[in-house]
Motif scaffolding. Structure first.
Motif, PDB file in Angstrom:
ATOM      1  N   UNK A   1      34.578  -2.425  20.349  1.00  8.28           N
ATOM      2  CA  UNK A   1      33.909  -3.502  21.078  1.00  8.28           C
ATOM      3  C   UNK A   1      33.537  -4.636  20.121  1.00  8.28           C
ATOM      4  N   UNK A   2      33.838  -5.859  20.516  1.00  4.55           N
ATOM      5  CA  UNK A   2      33.521  -7.036  19.705  1.00  4.55           C
ATOM      6  C   UNK A   2      32.622  -7.957  20.526  1.00  4.55           C
ATOM      7  N   UNK A   3      31.570  -8.420  19.907  1.00  2.63           N
ATOM      8  CA  UNK A   3      30.596  -9.254  20.599  1.00  2.63           C
ATOM      9  C   UNK A   3      31.085 -10.691  20.760  1.00  2.63           C
ATOM     10  N   UNK A   4      32.029 -11.098  19.921  1.00  2.52           N
ATOM     11  CA  UNK A   4      32.530 -12.472  19.952  1.00  2.52           C
ATOM     12  C   UNK A   4      33.990 -12.487  19.525  1.00  2.52           C
ATOM     13  N   UNK A   5      34.647 -13.618  19.763  1.00  2.00           N
ATOM     14  CA  UNK A   5      36.027 -13.766  19.303  1.00  2.00           C
ATOM     15  C   UNK A   5      36.096 -13.742  17.783  1.00  2.00           C
ATOM     16  N   UNK A   6      35.064 -14.288  17.134  1.00  2.00           N
ATOM     17  CA  UNK A   6      35.011 -14.259  15.670  1.00  2.00           C
ATOM     18  C   UNK A   6      35.030 -12.818  15.155  1.00  2.00           C
ATOM     19  N   UNK A   7      34.274 -11.938  15.814  1.00  2.00           N
ATOM     20  CA  UNK A   7      34.277 -10.535  15.418  1.00  2.00           C
ATOM     21  C   UNK A   7      35.655  -9.921  15.651  1.00  2.00           C
ATOM     22  N   UNK A   8      36.286 -10.264  16.769  1.00  2.00           N
ATOM     23  CA  UNK A   8      37.607  -9.711  17.060  1.00  2.00           C
ATOM     24  C   UNK A   8      38.616 -10.133  15.984  1.00  2.00           C
ATOM     25  N   UNK A   9      38.538 -11.403  15.550  1.00  2.00           N
ATOM     26  CA  UNK A   9      39.448 -11.858  14.496  1.00  2.00           C
ATOM     27  C   UNK A   9      39.229 -11.048  13.219  1.00  2.00           C
ATOM     28  N   UNK A  10      37.975 -10.778  12.882  1.00  2.00           N
ATOM     29  CA  UNK A  10      37.704 -10.024  11.651  1.00  2.00           C
ATOM     30  C   UNK A  10      38.193  -8.584  11.774  1.00  2.00           C
ATOM     31  N   UNK A  11      38.060  -7.994  12.961  1.00  4.11           N
ATOM     32  CA  UNK A  11      38.570  -6.640  13.178  1.00  4.11           C
ATOM     33  C   UNK A  11      40.093  -6.634  13.035  1.00  4.11           C
ATOM     34  N   UNK A  12      40.733  -7.689  13.530  1.00  5.89           N
ATOM     35  CA  UNK A  12      42.185  -7.828  13.370  1.00  5.89           C
ATOM     36  C   UNK A  12      42.559  -7.806  11.890  1.00  5.89           C
TER      37      UNK A  12
END
Length: 199
Positions: A12-23
């Motif tokens: 789960x990512x709280x923001x798109x910024x977090x999703x990019x970092x998980x990527x």
């Protein structure tokens, strides 16, 4: 949500910024497991943030078995309070023998290109071993994405796009993520693969 293939589950990512970092963490290959907002740190006596708390964005278990907390915050959004919060969190992690890092973002174009590559990271995009060896052989010295696809799948070049992108995701092929990504993008057999095959 980001599909974490190693555990076949979503992060789960709280923001798109977090999703990019998980990527980027997924691409880096050094994180085995990732949990979102796993715990809250209550700052106590001796802390400059006595009475306050902080919920780190992620807890990571690295491939070497070590643990670490990760926070996501673009550098331009790190104010004095956030900086102090991160320093105190780093101190606690140090006492626990954990790693700690603030993930501050990457080049926008590189992130967009990596997102494109990630569409082929799944097992369904794996080439056969024979095809993989052929691609590695042809890419020595560098070939464009279009050339590689035409060489390894002359009857249907688009079929090979997923194969070469999957190999770039697995770092078997080097690609400049900061450059424009299209059929003229140059893929080269990675140095580590050269070394591994030479051994």
């Amino acid at each position: 949500m980001y599909y974490w293939q190693r555990t076949r589950s979503h992060v789960w990512c709280e923001s798109q910024q977090e999703r990019w970092e998980v990527l980027w963490l997924d691409y880096g290959g050094q994180v085995e497991l990732l949990w979102a907002q796993p715990l809250a740190i209550a700052f106590g006596h001796g802390s400059r943030l006595l009475g306050e708390s902080h919920v780190p964005d992620f807890l990571a278990r690295f491939t070497d078995g070590s643990l670490g907390l990760l926070d996501v915050r673009p550098a331009k959004r790190v104010d004095d309070h956030a900086r102090l919060q991160f320093e105190e969190t780093a101190t606690i992690c140090g006492a626990l023998g954990w790693r700690y890092k603030v993930l501050a973002g990457h080049d926008n174009r590189a992130t967009t290109n990596l997102d494109c590559l990630s569409a082929s990271r799944h097992d369904r995009c794996l080439p056969t071993r024979e095809t993989e060896l052929r691609i590695l052989e042809v890419a020595v010295g560098g070939r464009t994405r279009g050339e590689l696809c035409r060489i390894v799948s002359p009857d249907c070049p688009p079929l090979a796009c997923a194969w070469v992108d999957n190999m770039a995701w697995r770092r078997l092929l080097d690609v400049d993520l900061a450059a424009v990504f299209n059929s003229e993008t140059v893929y080269t057999t990675a140095d580590s693969v050269h070394e591994g095959r030479a051994a």
